[in-house]
Scaffold this motif. Structure first.
Motif, PDB file in Angstrom:
ATOM      1  N   ASN A   1       8.630  59.152  -7.370  1.00 14.13           N
ATOM      2  CA  ASN A   1       8.115  60.632  -7.483  1.00 14.13           C
ATOM      3  C   ASN A   1       9.052  61.712  -7.428  1.00 14.13           C
ATOM      4  OD1 ASN A   1       8.162  60.702  -4.708  1.00 14.13           O
ATOM      5  ND2 ASN A   1       6.185  61.588  -4.820  1.00 14.13           N
ATOM      6  N   ASN A   2      10.610  61.198  -7.266  1.00 11.98           N
ATOM      7  CA  ASN A   2      11.497  62.376  -7.311  1.00 11.98           C
ATOM      8  C   ASN A   2      11.369  62.911  -5.664  1.00 11.98           C
ATOM      9  OD1 ASN A   2      12.597  61.526  -9.563  1.00 11.98           O
ATOM     10  ND2 ASN A   2      11.757  63.354 -10.815  1.00 11.98           N
ATOM     11  N   GLY A   3      10.528  62.288  -4.672  1.00 16.05           N
ATOM     12  CA  GLY A   3      10.397  62.880  -3.559  1.00 16.05           C
ATOM     13  C   GLY A   3      10.305  61.732  -2.460  1.00 16.05           C
ATOM     14  N   ASN A   4       9.274  61.652  -2.036  1.00 16.32           N
ATOM     15  CA  ASN A   4       8.877  60.942  -0.628  1.00 16.32           C
ATOM     16  C   ASN A   4       8.234  59.471  -0.878  1.00 16.32           C
ATOM     17  OD1 ASN A   4       6.437  61.571  -1.382  1.00 16.32           O
ATOM     18  ND2 ASN A   4       6.058  62.800   0.640  1.00 16.32           N
ATOM     19  N   THR A   5       8.162  58.833  -2.060  1.00 15.55           N
ATOM     20  CA  THR A   5       7.718  57.667  -2.348  1.00 15.55           C
ATOM     21  C   THR A   5       8.545  57.107  -3.421  1.00 15.55           C
ATOM     22  OG1 THR A   5       5.221  58.660  -1.886  1.00 15.55           O
ATOM     23  CG2 THR A   5       5.463  56.607  -2.995  1.00 15.55           C
ATOM     24  N   VAL A   6       8.813  55.630  -3.068  1.00 19.78           N
ATOM     25  CA  VAL A   6       9.510  54.959  -3.950  1.00 19.78           C
ATOM     26  C   VAL A   6       8.768  53.624  -3.972  1.00 19.78           C
ATOM     27  CG1 VAL A   6      11.577  53.244  -4.027  1.00 19.78           C
ATOM     28  CG2 VAL A   6      11.853  55.891  -3.287  1.00 19.78           C
ATOM     29  N   VAL A   7       8.609  53.239  -5.081  1.00 19.70           N
ATOM     30  CA  VAL A   7       7.661  52.127  -5.543  1.00 19.70           C
ATOM     31  C   VAL A   7       8.526  50.939  -6.166  1.00 19.70           C
ATOM     32  CG1 VAL A   7       5.594  51.140  -6.509  1.00 19.70           C
ATOM     33  CG2 VAL A   7       5.712  53.388  -5.788  1.00 19.70           C
ATOM     34  N   GLU A   8       8.543  49.806  -5.474  1.00 21.49           N
ATOM     35  CA  GLU A   8       9.151  48.642  -5.780  1.00 21.49           C
ATOM     36  C   GLU A   8       8.029  47.582  -6.371  1.00 21.49           C
ATOM     37  OE1 GLU A   8      12.349  48.556  -6.735  1.00 21.49           O
ATOM     38  OE2 GLU A   8      13.096  50.249  -5.465  1.00 21.49           O
ATOM     39  N   ASN A   9       8.291  47.244  -7.513  1.00 21.26           N
ATOM     40  CA  ASN A   9       7.055  46.303  -8.008  1.00 21.26           C
ATOM     41  C   ASN A   9       7.558  44.899  -8.078  1.00 21.26           C
ATOM     42  OD1 ASN A   9       5.590  44.806  -9.998  1.00 21.26           O
ATOM     43  ND2 ASN A   9       5.520  46.267 -11.396  1.00 21.26           N
ATOM     44  N   ILE A  10       6.846  44.060  -7.121  1.00 17.88           N
ATOM     45  CA  ILE A  10       7.223  42.702  -6.909  1.00 17.88           C
ATOM     46  C   ILE A  10       7.501  41.814  -8.122  1.00 17.88           C
ATOM     47  CG2 ILE A  10       4.878  41.645  -6.588  1.00 17.88           C
ATOM     48  CD1 ILE A  10       5.967  39.937  -4.290  1.00 17.88           C
ATOM     49  N   ALA A  11       6.687  42.203  -9.095  1.00 13.11           N
ATOM     50  CA  ALA A  11       7.023  41.556 -10.382  1.00 13.11           C
ATOM     51  C   ALA A  11       8.703  41.619 -10.951  1.00 13.11           C
ATOM     52  CB  ALA A  11       6.256  42.034 -11.513  1.00 13.11           C
ATOM     53  N   ARG A  12       9.008  42.874 -10.844  1.00 13.69           N
ATOM     54  CA  ARG A  12      10.483  42.877 -11.152  1.00 13.69           C
ATOM     55  C   ARG A  12      11.318  42.555 -10.015  1.00 13.69           C
ATOM     56  NH1 ARG A  12       8.632  43.822 -15.089  1.00 13.69           N
ATOM     57  NH2 ARG A  12       9.946  41.911 -15.090  1.00 13.69           N
ATOM     58  N   TRP A  13      10.963  42.472  -8.789  1.00 23.25           N
ATOM     59  CA  TRP A  13      11.788  42.112  -7.741  1.00 23.25           C
ATOM     60  C   TRP A  13      11.999  40.671  -7.815  1.00 23.25           C
ATOM     61  CZ3 TRP A  13      14.298  45.439  -4.390  1.00 23.25           C
ATOM     62  CH2 TRP A  13      14.841  44.814  -3.394  1.00 23.25           C
ATOM     63  N   ILE A  14      10.860  39.786  -8.116  1.00 25.83           N
ATOM     64  CA  ILE A  14      11.266  38.344  -8.256  1.00 25.83           C
ATOM     65  C   ILE A  14      11.567  37.888  -9.745  1.00 25.83           C
ATOM     66  CG2 ILE A  14       9.996  36.131  -8.229  1.00 25.83           C
ATOM     67  CD1 ILE A  14       8.129  37.572  -5.944  1.00 25.83           C
ATOM     68  N   ASP A  15      10.964  38.593 -10.835  1.00 24.10           N
ATOM     69  CA  ASP A  15      11.461  37.976 -12.138  1.00 24.10           C
ATOM     70  C   ASP A  15      12.833  38.666 -12.434  1.00 24.10           C
ATOM     71  OD1 ASP A  15       8.936  36.719 -12.086  1.00 24.10           O
ATOM     72  OD2 ASP A  15       7.987  37.992 -13.159  1.00 24.10           O
ATOM     73  N   LEU A  16      13.119  39.951 -11.995  1.00 24.80           N
ATOM     74  CA  LEU A  16      14.331  40.531 -12.254  1.00 24.80           C
ATOM     75  C   LEU A  16      14.118  41.160 -13.841  1.00 24.80           C
ATOM     76  CD1 LEU A  16      16.805  37.938 -11.179  1.00 24.80           C
ATOM     77  CD2 LEU A  16      15.689  39.807 -10.089  1.00 24.80           C
ATOM     78  N   THR A  17      14.974  41.279 -14.532  1.00 27.01           N
ATOM     79  CA  THR A  17      15.228  41.763 -16.094  1.00 27.01           C
ATOM     80  C   THR A  17      16.037  40.902 -16.823  1.00 27.01           C
ATOM     81  OG1 THR A  17      16.672  43.221 -15.749  1.00 27.01           O
ATOM     82  CG2 THR A  17      14.582  43.969 -15.223  1.00 27.01           C
ATOM     83  N   ASP A  18      15.946  40.999 -18.191  1.00 26.45           N
ATOM     84  CA  ASP A  18      16.945  40.251 -18.920  1.00 26.45           C
ATOM     85  C   ASP A  18      18.231  40.008 -18.540  1.00 26.45           C
ATOM     86  OD1 ASP A  18      14.625  39.071 -20.170  1.00 26.45           O
ATOM     87  OD2 ASP A  18      14.875  40.588 -21.949  1.00 26.45           O
ATOM     88  N   TYR A  19      18.673  41.368 -18.434  1.00 22.32           N
ATOM     89  CA  TYR A  19      20.059  41.536 -18.258  1.00 22.32           C
ATOM     90  C   TYR A  19      20.655  41.012 -16.752  1.00 22.32           C
ATOM     91  CZ  TYR A  19      19.583  44.783 -22.087  1.00 22.32           C
ATOM     92  OH  TYR A  19      19.294  45.407 -23.180  1.00 22.32           O
ATOM     93  N   TYR A  20      19.658  40.790 -15.801  1.00 24.18           N
ATOM     94  CA  TYR A  20      20.290  40.239 -14.542  1.00 24.18           C
ATOM     95  C   TYR A  20      19.882  39.077 -14.047  1.00 24.18           C
ATOM     96  CZ  TYR A  20      21.827  45.121 -13.855  1.00 24.18           C
ATOM     97  OH  TYR A  20      22.462  46.386 -13.804  1.00 24.18           O
ATOM     98  N   LYS A  21      19.480  38.129 -15.084  1.00 29.18           N
ATOM     99  CA  LYS A  21      18.784  37.017 -14.695  1.00 29.18           C
ATOM    100  C   LYS A  21      19.771  36.082 -13.988  1.00 29.18           C
ATOM    101  CE  LYS A  21      14.881  36.954 -16.603  1.00 29.18           C
ATOM    102  NZ  LYS A  21      13.432  36.835 -15.818  1.00 29.18           N
ATOM    103  N   GLY A  22      19.579  35.520 -12.990  1.00 26.45           N
ATOM    104  CA  GLY A  22      20.502  34.618 -12.169  1.00 26.45           C
ATOM    105  C   GLY A  22      21.332  35.684 -11.209  1.00 26.45           C
ATOM    106  N   GLN A  23      21.102  36.751 -11.148  1.00 31.59           N
ATOM    107  CA  GLN A  23      21.922  37.891 -10.416  1.00 31.59           C
ATOM    108  C   GLN A  23      21.014  38.762  -9.402  1.00 31.59           C
ATOM    109  OE1 GLN A  23      25.664  39.922 -12.200  1.00 31.59           O
ATOM    110  NE2 GLN A  23      24.158  39.468 -13.705  1.00 31.59           N
ATOM    111  N   PRO A  24      20.056  38.396  -8.676  1.00 32.88           N
ATOM    112  CA  PRO A  24      19.181  38.894  -7.800  1.00 32.88           C
ATOM    113  C   PRO A  24      19.630  39.922  -6.919  1.00 32.88           C
ATOM    114  CG  PRO A  24      19.295  36.622  -6.897  1.00 32.88           C
ATOM    115  CD  PRO A  24      19.848  36.693  -8.245  1.00 32.88           C
ATOM    116  N   ASP A  25      20.680  39.584  -6.272  1.00 35.44           N
ATOM    117  CA  ASP A  25      21.248  40.624  -5.550  1.00 35.44           C
ATOM    118  C   ASP A  25      21.590  41.835  -6.145  1.00 35.44           C
ATOM    119  OD1 ASP A  25      20.756  38.794  -3.205  1.00 35.44           O
ATOM    120  OD2 ASP A  25      22.707  38.291  -3.119  1.00 35.44           O
TER     121      ASP A  25
END
Length: 308
Positions: free
Chosen positions: A222-246
């Motif tokens: 929210n450009n402020g005091n809340t950051v939300v990390e979606n576990i779907a992204r954290w585990i599945d990653l994105t197409d450009y980062y497959k195999g590069q979780p860190d």
């Protein structure tokens, strides 16, 4: 005719048998006596020397045998032998001091699956960290939605590794510093949430329908005091980062925390350039190459032209 009287020669001049006088015989006899006495002394000395050498030889043998016995007994008992002193070997060189190595990825410790929607309650990571960097301090907390099967300490460790990188993270420029705390006032809280909970949080916080961005949704801030990390992204990653979780985790944290530091979106600067972390990489790299850090290895800030 008058008779002549005979003179006898002096006693000392009377010749002894063999043509020698008695005096000569006495002198010769006396010489033989002295020779015998001298010979006796030499013979006695030689005999004493032989006896002494025999004693020394026997003593040395006995001592040697005793030493060998002690060495043999010591070897049999496992104790160090004291009969001989071993020659010193080369002095051991000091062990090189090991520099801290990078932590192995803990992505494998995360579950491979996740619920579509959690219960909306959270557990917070306990403890605190040292201060990372020297700029304006940004304290933060870390929370994990219950029911995801993720230990808050595990997620917090990954967040700390990203925000604690003072060479390439947000603290590298000297403007910001970071410290995770367990309580008290904070600049922002980083949540790991299920896709359903992330959707509601992002819609309520910034009016963004994250379901349209990618299957399973995306992350948001929210450009402020809340950051939300979606576990779907954290585990599945994105197409450009497959195999590069860190690398993807670094991008996910740095992008959303960048919003909390009031950075807006930017675009790719050119083909082959590292993609800025404030670029919406989920929508494509546009010729840039994957990158999850706001600063390069040489300390240059990676950014681009402002983008909606």
């Amino acid at each position: 005719m008058p008779s002549r009287s005979r003179r006898r020669p002096p006693a000392h001049s009377v010749a002894a048998p063999g043509g020698r006088t008695q005096a000569q015989r006495r002198r010769r006899g006396g010489g033989r006596g002295r020779a015998r006495r001298k010979g006796s002394r030499v013979g006695g000395t030689a005999l004493s020397l032989v006896v002494l050498l025999t004693i020394v030889a026997v003593g040395g043998y006995l001592l040697s045998g005793a030493g060998e016995s002690r060495a043999t007994a010591a070897a049999a008992s496992g104790a160090p032998s004291t009969s001989t002193k071993p020659s010193p070997g080369p002095s051991p060189s000091p062990s090189p001091r090991r520099l801290p190595s990078a932590k192995p990825s803990s992505a494998a410790a995360f579950p491979t699956g996740y619920p579509a929607k959690g219960n909306g309650s959270y557990s917070y990571a306990s403890g605190s960290t040292a201060r990372f960097g020297t700029g304006t301090l940004q304290r933060y907390r870390v929370a994990v939605e219950n029911g995801l099967g993720v230990d808050p300490a595990l997620f917090a460790a990954q967040v700390d590794a990203v925000l604690g990188n003072t060479q390439r993270g947000w603290s590298a420029g000297g403007q910001w510093s970071f410290q995770r705390v367990a309580s008290g006032p904070v600049a922002f809280t980083i949540y790991l949430a299920s896709p359903g909970t992330a959707y509601h949080l992002c819609e309520r916080l910034i009016g963004l329908d994250i379901r349209e961005a990618a299957p399973g949704g995306v992350n948001c801030s929210n450009n402020g005091n809340t950051v939300v990390e979606n576990i779907a992204r954290w585990i599945d990653l994105t197409d450009y980062y497959k195999g590069q979780p860190d690398l993807y985790h670094a991008l996910a944290i740095n992008h959303e925390v960048g919003h909390s530091l009031h950075h807006g979106h930017v675009s790719c600067t050119g083909a082959g350039d590292p993609a800025p972390v404030m670029m919406q990489q989920i929508k494509g790299l546009h010729g840039c190459v994957p990158n999850g850090w706001p600063y390069s290895a040489s300390g240059s800030y990676i950014t681009g032209a402002p983008s909606p």
